[in-house]
Design an enzyme around this catalytic site. Sequence first.
Site, PDB file in Angstrom:
ATOM      1  N   LYS A 196       0.830  -1.207   0.000  1.00  0.00           N
ATOM      2  CA  LYS A 196       0.000   0.000   0.000  1.00  0.00           C
ATOM      3  C   LYS A 196       0.865   1.258   0.000  1.00  0.00           C
ATOM      4  CE  LYS A 196      -1.725   2.382   3.271  1.00  0.00           C
ATOM      5  NZ  LYS A 196      -2.357   2.906   4.496  1.00  0.00           N
ATOM      6  N   ASP A 226      -6.741   1.313   1.236  1.00  0.00           N
ATOM      7  CA  ASP A 226      -6.682   1.412   2.693  1.00  0.00           C
ATOM      8  C   ASP A 226      -7.982   0.869   3.270  1.00  0.00           C
ATOM      9  OD1 ASP A 226      -8.601   3.351   2.228  1.00  0.00           O
ATOM     10  OD2 ASP A 226      -7.704   4.826   3.575  1.00  0.00           O
TER      11      ASP A 226
END
Length: 262
Positions: free
Chosen positions: A120, A138
């Site tokens: 991420k 997220d």
Amino acid sequence: MNKAEKVERIGKVLDELYPDPAIPLHHKDAFTLLVAVALSAQTTDARVNMVTPELFKIAPTPAAMAKLDVARIHEITKSCGFASKAKNLSALAKMLVEEHGGVVPRTFEELEALPGVGHKTASVVMAQAFGIPAFPVDTHIHRLAERWGLSDGKSVEQTERDLKAAFPRDSWIAMHLKIILFGREHCPALRHDMSTCPICSFAASKARILASQPTLKAAKKRVDKGSSAKALSARASSASSLPGAGRKPLAHKPDRKSTRAR
């Protein structure tokens, strides 16, 4: 409404609400963005933005960060949680200096090899620092993709694949920011009436929308309480009808043998 029509409508709503979404983490370049994103794990962007000005004042580059003691980095960043973050930032800075000439690399493989940098974080840097299409996922994005029926919510990796397939490649960078902002401002995880939501009202399933409405929840709670009370009353009534119910228990007489002195 099929999935393609739903995606198009979601995109239109988000475009109207956030025509030019800004990156919530304050930064000056790829390195400061990388540090900010690494610090943001399991804390808020607002908290990170309170911490990074002091950190970047004394360590704005990998070389400067590499010279700081881990204890000094932790002293500045401790409100972001986890002492391991300070250790990772120190190791990350040293690796950038030693292996990349003090420059943040531009590939997923090299970024994810840095201490404390997962997929991420690498995706955010690739997208926001270098403009390379990526779709960082997220908690907000993962939650809303499942809520809107765009992914099954089984894993972050699956959500990323599903969203990349759903939205045009040239929209990924902005779209991930728009969904994050929408999740924070309009679509909370708890106590959210989906019937009034600009997107959930048409993207979520009918059953989910109905279940989220406060009046329905209150009615269900009353029904559940009533059902529980009736069940207890029925059990009590059944117990009272058994033979011997209501009689006083016989007094227990001690065993003479057990009390006889030896």
